[in-house]
Structures are given as C-alpha cells and as structure tokens.
Write a protein that holds these residues in place. Sequence first.
Motif, PDB file in Angstrom:
ATOM      1  N   MET A 185     -10.861 -11.082 -15.785  1.00 35.99           N
ATOM      2  CA  MET A 185     -11.931 -10.069 -15.270  1.00 35.99           C
ATOM      3  C   MET A 185     -10.878  -8.759 -14.902  1.00 35.99           C
ATOM      4  O   MET A 185     -10.051  -9.063 -14.043  1.00 35.99           O
ATOM      5  N   ALA A 186     -11.321  -7.868 -15.233  1.00 35.96           N
ATOM      6  CA  ALA A 186     -10.572  -6.348 -14.429  1.00 35.96           C
ATOM      7  C   ALA A 186     -10.925  -6.322 -13.103  1.00 35.96           C
ATOM      8  O   ALA A 186     -12.100  -6.748 -12.491  1.00 35.96           O
ATOM      9  N   ALA A 187      -9.991  -6.131 -12.482  1.00 40.96           N
ATOM     10  CA  ALA A 187     -10.068  -6.257 -11.113  1.00 40.96           C
ATOM     11  C   ALA A 187     -11.363  -4.857 -10.572  1.00 40.96           C
ATOM     12  O   ALA A 187     -11.060  -4.027 -11.089  1.00 40.96           O
ATOM     13  N   ALA A 188     -12.049  -5.164  -9.586  1.00 40.76           N
ATOM     14  CA  ALA A 188     -12.912  -4.160  -9.437  1.00 40.76           C
ATOM     15  C   ALA A 188     -12.282  -2.981  -8.469  1.00 40.76           C
ATOM     16  O   ALA A 188     -11.448  -3.293  -7.799  1.00 40.76           O
ATOM     17  N   GLY A 189     -12.744  -1.854  -8.398  1.00 44.18           N
ATOM     18  CA  GLY A 189     -12.465  -0.634  -7.471  1.00 44.18           C
ATOM     19  C   GLY A 189     -13.270  -0.882  -6.342  1.00 44.18           C
ATOM     20  O   GLY A 189     -13.541  -1.799  -5.839  1.00 44.18           O
ATOM     21  N   LYS A 190     -13.671   0.458  -5.952  1.00 42.59           N
ATOM     22  CA  LYS A 190     -14.452   0.495  -4.853  1.00 42.59           C
ATOM     23  C   LYS A 190     -16.061  -0.070  -4.975  1.00 42.59           C
ATOM     24  O   LYS A 190     -16.574   0.381  -5.891  1.00 42.59           O
ATOM     25  N   ARG A 191     -16.418  -0.948  -4.225  1.00 41.30           N
ATOM     26  CA  ARG A 191     -17.547  -1.585  -4.431  1.00 41.30           C
ATOM     27  C   ARG A 191     -18.700  -1.360  -3.536  1.00 41.30           C
ATOM     28  O   ARG A 191     -19.689  -1.662  -3.700  1.00 41.30           O
ATOM     29  N   ASN A 192     -18.147  -0.599  -2.374  1.00 41.06           N
ATOM     30  CA  ASN A 192     -19.312  -0.449  -1.400  1.00 41.06           C
ATOM     31  C   ASN A 192     -20.454   0.627  -1.792  1.00 41.06           C
ATOM     32  O   ASN A 192     -20.268   1.468  -2.433  1.00 41.06           O
ATOM     33  N   THR A 193     -21.783  -0.057  -1.617  1.00 38.82           N
ATOM     34  CA  THR A 193     -22.718   0.916  -2.009  1.00 38.82           C
ATOM     35  C   THR A 193     -23.534   1.244  -0.859  1.00 38.82           C
ATOM     36  O   THR A 193     -24.741   1.838  -1.002  1.00 38.82           O
ATOM     37  N   VAL A 194     -23.244   1.095   0.215  1.00 36.97           N
ATOM     38  CA  VAL A 194     -23.680   1.318   1.500  1.00 36.97           C
ATOM     39  C   VAL A 194     -23.239   2.713   1.900  1.00 36.97           C
ATOM     40  O   VAL A 194     -24.023   3.701   2.167  1.00 36.97           O
ATOM     41  N   PHE A 195     -21.923   3.027   2.324  1.00 40.21           N
ATOM     42  CA  PHE A 195     -21.366   3.952   2.739  1.00 40.21           C
ATOM     43  C   PHE A 195     -20.479   4.539   1.560  1.00 40.21           C
ATOM     44  O   PHE A 195     -19.424   4.312   1.098  1.00 40.21           O
ATOM     45  N   SER A 196     -20.982   5.952   1.121  1.00 38.86           N
ATOM     46  CA  SER A 196     -20.420   6.314  -0.241  1.00 38.86           C
ATOM     47  C   SER A 196     -19.124   7.085  -0.004  1.00 38.86           C
ATOM     48  O   SER A 196     -18.494   7.257  -0.938  1.00 38.86           O
ATOM     49  N   ASN A 197     -18.797   7.438   1.379  1.00 37.95           N
ATOM     50  CA  ASN A 197     -17.568   8.268   1.678  1.00 37.95           C
ATOM     51  C   ASN A 197     -16.477   7.455   2.370  1.00 37.95           C
ATOM     52  O   ASN A 197     -15.568   7.924   2.707  1.00 37.95           O
ATOM     53  N   ILE A 198     -16.787   6.018   2.606  1.00 39.92           N
ATOM     54  CA  ILE A 198     -15.840   5.194   2.974  1.00 39.92           C
ATOM     55  C   ILE A 198     -15.268   4.428   1.973  1.00 39.92           C
ATOM     56  O   ILE A 198     -15.894   3.596   1.276  1.00 39.92           O
ATOM     57  N   ASP A 199     -13.783   4.237   2.046  1.00 40.62           N
ATOM     58  CA  ASP A 199     -13.198   3.585   0.957  1.00 40.62           C
ATOM     59  C   ASP A 199     -12.965   2.126   1.297  1.00 40.62           C
ATOM     60  O   ASP A 199     -12.707   1.209   0.362  1.00 40.62           O
ATOM     61  N   GLY A 200     -13.252   1.763   2.543  1.00 37.46           N
ATOM     62  CA  GLY A 200     -13.208   0.333   2.986  1.00 37.46           C
ATOM     63  C   GLY A 200     -13.039   0.034   4.504  1.00 37.46           C
ATOM     64  O   GLY A 200     -12.648   1.020   5.098  1.00 37.46           O
ATOM     65  N   ILE A 201     -13.037  -1.237   4.823  1.00 38.72           N
ATOM     66  CA  ILE A 201     -12.498  -1.535   6.133  1.00 38.72           C
ATOM     67  C   ILE A 201     -11.335  -2.653   6.239  1.00 38.72           C
ATOM     68  O   ILE A 201     -11.376  -3.491   5.242  1.00 38.72           O
ATOM     69  N   LYS A 202     -10.370  -2.226   6.751  1.00 40.59           N
ATOM     70  CA  LYS A 202      -8.905  -2.828   6.628  1.00 40.59           C
ATOM     71  C   LYS A 202      -8.702  -3.687   7.855  1.00 40.59           C
ATOM     72  O   LYS A 202      -9.201  -3.091   8.820  1.00 40.59           O
ATOM     73  N   PHE A 203      -8.192  -4.694   7.653  1.00 36.18           N
ATOM     74  CA  PHE A 203      -7.978  -5.671   8.644  1.00 36.18           C
ATOM     75  C   PHE A 203      -6.603  -6.110   8.874  1.00 36.18           C
ATOM     76  O   PHE A 203      -5.803  -6.878   7.972  1.00 36.18           O
ATOM     77  N   LEU A 204      -5.912  -5.543  10.011  1.00 33.42           N
ATOM     78  CA  LEU A 204      -4.550  -5.497  10.036  1.00 33.42           C
ATOM     79  C   LEU A 204      -3.809  -7.027  10.835  1.00 33.42           C
ATOM     80  O   LEU A 204      -3.494  -6.669  12.078  1.00 33.42           O
ATOM     81  N   THR A 205      -4.214  -7.823  10.401  1.00 31.02           N
ATOM     82  CA  THR A 205      -3.844  -9.213  10.870  1.00 31.02           C
ATOM     83  C   THR A 205      -2.159  -9.412  11.055  1.00 31.02           C
ATOM     84  O   THR A 205      -1.629  -8.797  10.228  1.00 31.02           O
ATOM     85  N   HIS A 206      -1.737 -10.101  12.065  1.00 31.53           N
ATOM     86  CA  HIS A 206      -0.006 -10.033  12.252  1.00 31.53           C
ATOM     87  C   HIS A 206       0.075 -11.448  13.220  1.00 31.53           C
ATOM     88  O   HIS A 206      -0.749 -11.939  13.623  1.00 31.53           O
ATOM     89  N   GLU A 207       1.467 -11.670  13.223  1.00 31.77           N
ATOM     90  CA  GLU A 207       1.732 -12.656  14.148  1.00 31.77           C
ATOM     91  C   GLU A 207       2.364 -12.181  15.325  1.00 31.77           C
ATOM     92  O   GLU A 207       3.139 -13.184  15.980  1.00 31.77           O
ATOM     93  N   GLY A 208       2.140 -11.114  15.726  1.00 32.04           N
ATOM     94  CA  GLY A 208       2.714 -10.594  17.055  1.00 32.04           C
ATOM     95  C   GLY A 208       2.072 -10.466  18.113  1.00 32.04           C
ATOM     96  O   GLY A 208       1.105 -10.848  18.274  1.00 32.04           O
ATOM     97  N   GLY A 209       2.585  -9.502  18.996  1.00 35.21           N
ATOM     98  CA  GLY A 209       1.734  -9.131  20.273  1.00 35.21           C
ATOM     99  C   GLY A 209       1.911  -9.981  21.603  1.00 35.21           C
ATOM    100  O   GLY A 209       1.784  -9.353  22.642  1.00 35.21           O
ATOM    101  N   CYS A 210       2.516 -11.280  21.268  1.00 32.66           N
ATOM    102  CA  CYS A 210       2.873 -12.292  22.484  1.00 32.66           C
ATOM    103  C   CYS A 210       3.850 -13.116  22.140  1.00 32.66           C
ATOM    104  O   CYS A 210       4.025 -13.189  20.949  1.00 32.66           O
ATOM    105  N   GLY A 211       4.574 -13.571  23.084  1.00 33.80           N
ATOM    106  CA  GLY A 211       5.631 -14.548  22.775  1.00 33.80           C
ATOM    107  C   GLY A 211       7.047 -14.373  22.445  1.00 33.80           C
ATOM    108  O   GLY A 211       7.921 -14.876  22.434  1.00 33.80           O
ATOM    109  N   GLY A 212       6.990 -12.821  22.053  1.00 36.15           N
ATOM    110  CA  GLY A 212       8.336 -12.229  21.669  1.00 36.15           C
ATOM    111  C   GLY A 212       9.142 -11.311  23.115  1.00 36.15           C
ATOM    112  O   GLY A 212       8.365 -11.903  24.101  1.00 36.15           O
ATOM    113  N   THR A 213       9.942 -10.501  22.385  1.00 39.47           N
ATOM    114  CA  THR A 213      10.191  -9.727  23.659  1.00 39.47           C
ATOM    115  C   THR A 213       9.316  -8.282  24.002  1.00 39.47           C
ATOM    116  O   THR A 213       8.276  -8.293  23.297  1.00 39.47           O
ATOM    117  N   ARG A 214       9.409  -7.995  24.999  1.00 41.29           N
ATOM    118  CA  ARG A 214       8.649  -6.851  25.393  1.00 41.29           C
ATOM    119  C   ARG A 214       8.740  -5.542  24.416  1.00 41.29           C
ATOM    120  O   ARG A 214       7.883  -4.842  24.161  1.00 41.29           O
TER     121      ARG A 214
END
Length: 548
Positions: A185-214
């Motif tokens: 199947m060809a990968a779909a592009g922008k699929r949002n049908t609610v907000f026409s001018n928003i390309d997406g919501i992106k989620f920047l998960t990572h493994e940092g923020g604590c436990g390392g150096t300041r």
Amino acid sequence: MNTFLQIHPDDNVLVALQDLQSGTEIGFNGSTIKLLKNVPAKHKFMIADVQAGDPIIMYGVLVGKANEPVHKGEVITISNIRHDANAFHEKEGNIEWKKPDVSKWKTRTFNGFHRKDGQVGTRNYWLVIPLVFCENRNVGVIKTAFEKGLGFAPTEVYNEQVQDLVSLYKQGNVAAIKEYKAEAMAAAGKRNTVFSNIDGIKFLTHEGGCGGTRQDADALCALLAGYIHHPNVAGATILSLGCQHAQVSILQASLQRLNPAFDKPLLVFEQQKSASEYAMLSDAIKETFLALIEADKITRQPAPLSKLVIGLECGGSDGFSGISANPAVGHTSDLLVALGGTSILSEFPELCGVEQELINRCVEKDTSDKFIRIMRAYESKAESVGSGFYMNPSPGNIKDGLITDAIKSAGAAKKGGISPVTDVLDYTEYVKKPGLNLLCTPGNDVESTSAEVGSGANIVLFTTGLGTPTGNPIAPVVKLATNTKLAQRMPDIIDINTGTIISGEKSIEEMGEEIMEFVIRTANGEVHTKAELLNQDDFIPWKRGVSL
C-alpha cells in the motif's frame, strides 16, 4: 559511461565507477595501469607505486598514508593504508567566491507559514513534549487519542495483515500463512480531515531530562526550545513530572534567549501538581484542542526563497557520495546562499582533513577561531576515551569504499558547496546569519539531523549511498540516492536519484538546480517526502558525550 574518475588533478588514486576485473588495463594520462586485483565500484586504486609512509591523496587533500608498499593498479584497503589528514591552523587570507547565476529564482517565492518573529515555516505542526522520560507514557496516551481522533494515525495496513494471519491461524491453515503476501500500500500523506491547515501533531519522546548531568538537562532544554521556536511549529504542549533536572524554568529561559518576545502558545502541565493523571491528561487534551483551533487559522502565504533554511546531512554514505549527491547538494546550497537564504553543514567528525579550507572560507576571524576551538575540543574529548575521528567510518562505509575518515570527510564536506562560511554554531545554537553555517554535531545521522532542525533548518537535504529511512518530526527530510541502483532498490525511501551524475547523464550543476526545484515544491507543501509519508519521526538529543 566512464569506468573510472580522477576527482582532483593532484590525486594519486582513481575511483572505479563500475566493477573492474583484475587484469583490466586502464589508459590514463598517456600511460597504462593494469589492475592487480578486482576493484569493486566505488573503491580506489593507485595511479603509481607508493612506499610505506607515503601520502594517499584524494579530493586534492591528504586522506591517508600507506602502511606498506602499494603498487600501481592495486586497490587501497584498510589493510594497506591508514587514516591521516592535514593539520589546520588559523585563518590565512580570504577566498573569493563567484556566486552562481540565480536569475531564474530571483523573483520566485514559496508558500509558507509566516510567524510573528519573521521566520517562515514549510509545515505547520503542533508539538507535544515531555521534559523527562517519566512522561513518555503519558505522551503516548495523548498521541493515541489525537492521532486516531483527528485522522493523523499512520496507515493500518500492518494491522490488517496481522488480522488476516490470525484468521488463517484460527482456520488451522498454517500453509496459507507461509504463502501469505500482503498487498503493498502506498504510504498515505496528510490524512487530517478536521484541521485543514495543520500538518500534524508531533511527539518528541526521549530518554533524557533526569539522571544525567545538569549540563545534559540544559542542552536538552535548549534543543527542545529550538524546536518550539522553529518556524514549522505553531505551539507546544509540555508535560513535566516536576522533580526532574530539566525544569520548566530552564526551558522557558532557553526560549527567551532565542526570542525575548516569544509569544507562541506554550501549554504546561506538571503531574506532581495535578489532582490525578487523568485530570492532567484530560486538561492537556482539551487545552491542546483549543490551541489547534487557533493554529488552524494560519494559512500559507508567499515568502521569498531567502526565508528557507536548509540542513545538509548524509548517512549510509558510500564511495559515490562525494562524487554525485554531496556536490550536487553543495551546488543547491550555493544557489540558496546566493539568494540570501541559509544552509547548515554539521557532522564535525566528518570535516576532518578539510578544516583549513573551511577556516579560510570563514568571513570573520572570530568565526574561524570558534570553529578551531570547537573542533580541537571535540577531537580531544574523543581521544580521551580511547576513540578519535579516525574511527568514524562505519562497516557499511568501509565496505562501499570510504576506508578512512579523511576520505569520508573530504566527500562529506562537498555538501557545503563553495560559498563563504558566515557563522559557526555550537550544539543547540540557533541560526542568526544567512549564508553557510557550520554546526557542531556528531556524525550520527539522527543526532545530527535532530540538531540541524533544532537550529532552524525547515527542510533537510539528506544524501545516502546505502539507504536509510531517517526522517524528522517537524522538518521534511529529502532523501537523495548517490547511485541509481539504490534509487531503484529502495524507491519507498528515496526522493531524488543523483546517480545520473555517475552515468554522465547530468552534470552536478544540473542536478543541483533540479534539487532546488524539488526543495521549492516541498516548501510549498506540494510534495511530501518519503520520510514524511512513512511517518519517519526520528529524534535523538545529543548528550554531548563522545558520539561519532
């Protein structure tokens, strides 16, 4: 098609453009070179005999020294040569730059998202960011809710495949499972049908923020601030636990340094101050939805090409990278710079051996001094843990002809074209000056790409000889194959084939102009890159430890 290439007249090696058999006789400069062994395409062979300790020259610079006598017509390998590179020193003189002809683009524009601070985005995203890994699960909850609810969820072809397999298993038809073939199947592009001018919501998960150096926490907040400040971003939702090193106040201070008048929506939710996890997530979803309503009011408007900021990246490089894709991208960079735009060249371990050229290209001595200081500190830190830039080439690089770091670096630097260096940025510093900027990052594909975007790149040109699906959450990543075989073998990840340079069908300049046109179409939103279509949202902060 030529079977070999001398890249620079001072080189004492030739590059095989196709597989060459042992015993083949090569006519070069009025003499004959008989190949002593098979030479695979992308690998190099000697023009003349060299003795142990003699220099190996490629791209007109020192890229290694012989470990032993290497004979005329013999292929160079990790056994018979070792990494070596020219030393570098302070800036000497100024380099004249003849700008390329950009008359055809002078009045061209792209349709982008204009921000109040004057930046122009090529996309319009909302970000959801955890300040610490403890909040990754909660981010995942919001992600599931929004992606399904708003129509941004990836294509569910694989879910359907598993359902088919379960059905066959329940029928006891194991033979059919073995023969099962899912329909592509060809990968779909922008699929949002609610907000026409928003390309997406992106989620920047990572493994940092604590436990390392300041310092790690400070660098993480600075990188995240770069993403929030980025022109491709309308605003952000922040999830904080509360007790971590990466405090909300540090993020806010980083944003103020980037823009004292920062006024994008920033929704902050701290779990340790919330009545419950449910209450926090419910409020976060409601407030984010209200913010999306406002973000959707922003529409694309014309902007000059000078508002484009292009990241220059490579990964999975091969022996053709420095001959086809990288110099073609370099020409695109020169075109953009001549139009008043900005490009970012990173991956400092992959500038080893070409430092002096870049130093001399710096417009200001303070800029070149900063580059020298950062490069020497980086190399020293690598050596202090028993590593070094010479260990940068990967097994894939070596297999495909990049057998020393200096060979890899000399080709990688071609992405920066020949324009002057207007600024040098340390990791997480944001672009301030148009022109070619040098940004300190590792050579690691995702760490480097993540950093380029965090410093303001609103499109990334990414060259690859072996193939890599690397993308980015908020900036389109254009993937350029160095050779036609790769483009044909991995069409689902490659956007542009520069292998036509190797075959002689196109010149570097012609390909550079073709890339420029693709960049404009991508910036307009007319084209979604393969990485975007595959939802390849790679994001890895650099902890400033040794990473090559």
